[in-house]
Write a protein that holds these residues in place. Structure first.
Motif, mmCIF file in Angstrom:
data_model
loop_
_atom_site.group_PDB
_atom_site.id
_atom_site.type_symbol
_atom_site.label_atom_id
_atom_site.label_comp_id
_atom_site.label_asym_id
_atom_site.label_seq_id
_atom_site.Cartn_x
_atom_site.Cartn_y
_atom_site.Cartn_z
ATOM 1 N N ASP A 37 -10.854 70.418 -35.347
ATOM 2 C CA ASP A 37 -11.524 70.921 -36.560
ATOM 3 C C ASP A 37 -10.762 72.375 -36.688
ATOM 4 N N PRO A 38 -10.068 72.717 -37.756
ATOM 5 C CA PRO A 38 -9.328 73.927 -37.882
ATOM 6 C C PRO A 38 -10.375 75.057 -37.960
ATOM 7 N N ALA A 39 -11.614 74.664 -38.492
ATOM 8 C CA ALA A 39 -12.539 75.874 -38.660
ATOM 9 C C ALA A 39 -12.909 76.428 -37.462
ATOM 10 N N GLU A 40 -13.206 75.557 -36.364
ATOM 11 C CA GLU A 40 -13.580 75.885 -34.987
ATOM 12 C C GLU A 40 -12.362 76.629 -34.495
ATOM 13 N N VAL A 41 -11.326 76.185 -34.641
ATOM 14 C CA VAL A 41 -10.200 76.951 -34.068
ATOM 15 C C VAL A 41 -9.876 78.444 -34.674
ATOM 16 N N LEU A 42 -10.079 78.418 -35.775
ATOM 17 C CA LEU A 42 -10.031 79.762 -36.496
ATOM 18 C C LEU A 42 -11.074 80.928 -36.177
ATOM 19 N N ARG A 43 -12.244 80.070 -35.910
ATOM 20 C CA ARG A 43 -13.125 81.025 -35.586
ATOM 21 C C ARG A 43 -12.976 81.762 -34.310
ATOM 22 N N VAL A 44 -12.226 81.115 -33.353
ATOM 23 C CA VAL A 44 -12.276 81.830 -31.995
ATOM 24 C C VAL A 44 -10.665 82.225 -31.861
ATOM 25 N N CYS A 45 -9.391 82.207 -32.454
ATOM 26 C CA CYS A 45 -8.286 82.435 -32.227
ATOM 27 C C CYS A 45 -7.736 83.966 -32.350
ATOM 28 N N HIS A 46 -8.464 84.618 -33.414
ATOM 29 C CA HIS A 46 -8.076 85.803 -33.841
ATOM 30 C C HIS A 46 -7.988 87.025 -32.761
ATOM 31 N N ARG A 48 -6.497 86.765 -29.820
ATOM 32 C CA ARG A 48 -6.436 86.082 -28.648
ATOM 33 C C ARG A 48 -4.891 85.546 -28.471
ATOM 34 N N ARG A 49 -4.589 85.435 -27.007
ATOM 35 C CA ARG A 49 -3.515 84.596 -26.735
ATOM 36 C C ARG A 49 -3.545 83.109 -27.077
ATOM 37 N N SER A 50 -2.352 82.447 -27.644
ATOM 38 C CA SER A 50 -2.314 81.178 -27.868
ATOM 39 C C SER A 50 -2.948 80.307 -26.999
ATOM 40 N N GLU A 51 -2.440 80.671 -25.690
ATOM 41 C CA GLU A 51 -2.869 79.700 -24.648
ATOM 42 C C GLU A 51 -4.202 79.872 -24.398
ATOM 43 N N ASP A 52 -4.960 80.972 -24.574
ATOM 44 C CA ASP A 52 -6.131 81.138 -24.222
ATOM 45 C C ASP A 52 -7.088 80.172 -25.130
ATOM 46 N N THR A 53 -6.667 80.167 -26.484
ATOM 47 C CA THR A 53 -7.315 79.392 -27.573
ATOM 48 C C THR A 53 -7.185 78.049 -27.338
ATOM 49 N N VAL A 54 -5.957 77.544 -27.023
ATOM 50 C CA VAL A 54 -5.681 76.200 -26.663
ATOM 51 C C VAL A 54 -6.418 75.685 -25.721
ATOM 52 N N ALA A 55 -6.577 76.385 -24.716
ATOM 53 C CA ALA A 55 -7.501 75.985 -23.370
ATOM 54 C C ALA A 55 -8.785 75.550 -23.650
ATOM 55 N N GLU A 56 -9.346 76.135 -24.777
ATOM 56 C CA GLU A 56 -10.654 76.005 -25.300
ATOM 57 C C GLU A 56 -10.977 74.386 -25.829
ATOM 58 N N PHE A 57 -9.718 73.827 -26.255
ATOM 59 C CA PHE A 57 -9.563 72.642 -27.033
ATOM 60 C C PHE A 57 -8.973 71.339 -26.657
ATOM 61 N N LEU A 58 -8.163 71.567 -25.357
ATOM 62 C CA LEU A 58 -7.164 70.682 -24.799
ATOM 63 C C LEU A 58 -7.406 70.784 -23.411
ATOM 64 N N PRO A 59 -7.207 69.335 -22.642
ATOM 65 C CA PRO A 59 -7.091 69.202 -21.173
ATOM 66 C C PRO A 59 -5.882 70.104 -20.845
ATOM 67 N N SER A 60 -5.824 70.384 -19.622
ATOM 68 C CA SER A 60 -4.778 70.911 -18.760
ATOM 69 C C SER A 60 -3.492 70.446 -19.128
ATOM 70 N N ASP A 61 -3.496 69.113 -19.033
ATOM 71 C CA ASP A 61 -1.929 68.547 -19.099
ATOM 72 C C ASP A 61 -1.486 68.479 -20.356
ATOM 73 N N GLN A 62 -2.175 68.858 -21.432
ATOM 74 C CA GLN A 62 -1.512 68.867 -22.913
ATOM 75 C C GLN A 62 -1.305 70.322 -23.444
ATOM 76 N N ARG A 63 -1.781 71.182 -22.614
ATOM 77 C CA ARG A 63 -1.778 72.701 -23.125
ATOM 78 C C ARG A 63 -0.341 73.322 -23.294
ATOM 79 N N ALA A 64 0.610 72.923 -22.629
ATOM 80 C CA ALA A 64 2.057 73.482 -22.488
ATOM 81 C C ALA A 64 2.569 73.089 -23.568
ATOM 82 N N ALA A 65 2.557 71.911 -24.015
ATOM 83 C CA ALA A 65 3.121 71.108 -25.328
ATOM 84 C C ALA A 65 2.516 71.577 -26.624
#
Length: 223
Positions: A37-46, A48-65
């Motif tokens: 859900d993009p609304a959930e991502v936009l709520r927390v991304c501003h 902050r580092r992209s990697e820290d935001t991504v870590a809230e939504f995806l498992p560790s094995d998918q984060r680098a990609a």
């Protein structure tokens, strides 16, 4: 309000450059690709580092990609990135070695956005890959102050997002907020809040810098 400091440590997105459209479009496209859900991502991304935001939504094995895909989207979306009001004039008034940038973005992306906005790249640029912990951790601002050769307590942090203000506070710096991406109420942790850098003036003095704002303090005055 006036700040007497040795140096200014700026955030970039939302502070020096207006990249809001690009940020929103990139995160929306990224969210769609990953089924989030993009609304959930936009709520927390501003702010902050992209990697820290991504870590809230995806498992560790998918984060680098996922982070690499977001970087590709952002680097391809520079068309409407512009300098925020009065930014060029204020930066040109600063003596060499008296300012740095501390960003949650990658070095490549921030250099690209500064270039798109027609702004200079500072000699000291602390980017996402330069720190172990991103904002709101103070590591980036502490590193920038050391690189300039100044005590962070004699520096002014300029930020547009709560995470950055928290980082500046934790570092021990004076903190000025620009209400370009958040409401003034969201920025109450700052010593003062201004609409943008057009409400500020800077003067080089014998002992450092004098920054004056046209808007009053939001907390106890820091002079």
């Amino acid at each position: 309000m006036r700040f007497e400091v040795d140096a200014i440590l700026f955030d970039i997105d939302g502070t020096l450059v207006d990249s809001t459209g690009a940020v929103v479009r990139s995160w929306e496209a990224w969210s769609a690709a990953w089924g989030i859900d993009p609304a959930e991502v936009l709520r927390v991304c501003h702010g902050r580092r992209s990697e820290d935001t991504v870590a809230e939504f995806l498992p560790s094995d998918q984060r680098a990609a996922a982070v690499a895909e977001l970087e590709r989207l952002e680097l391809a979306d520079l068309g409407d990135v512009t300098a925020l009001p009065a930014t060029r004039d204020l930066l040109s008034a600063l003596p060499e070695g008296r300012w740095a940038a501390v960003t949650s973005g990658s070095r490549a992306l921030m250099r690209a956005r500064l270039a798109a906005a027609g702004l200079p790249v500072p000699d000291v640029l602390v980017a996402a890959e330069d720190v172990r912990l991103g904002k709101p951790d103070p590591q980036g601002y502490l590193q920038a102050a050391r690189a300039l050769g100044f005590d962070v307590r004699r520096c002014l942090v300029v930020e547009d997002a709560p995470a950055g203000l928290e980082a500046g506070r934790a570092a021990g710096a004076h903190v000025l907020a620009v209400a370009t991406s958040h409401s003034a109420q969201d920025l109450c942790a700052a010593d003062a809040v201004v609409p943008d850098l057009g409400a500020c003036s800077v003067e080089a003095t014998a002992s450092g810098l004098m920054i004056s704002t046209a808007v009053g303090p939001r907390a106890d005055p820091v002079l």
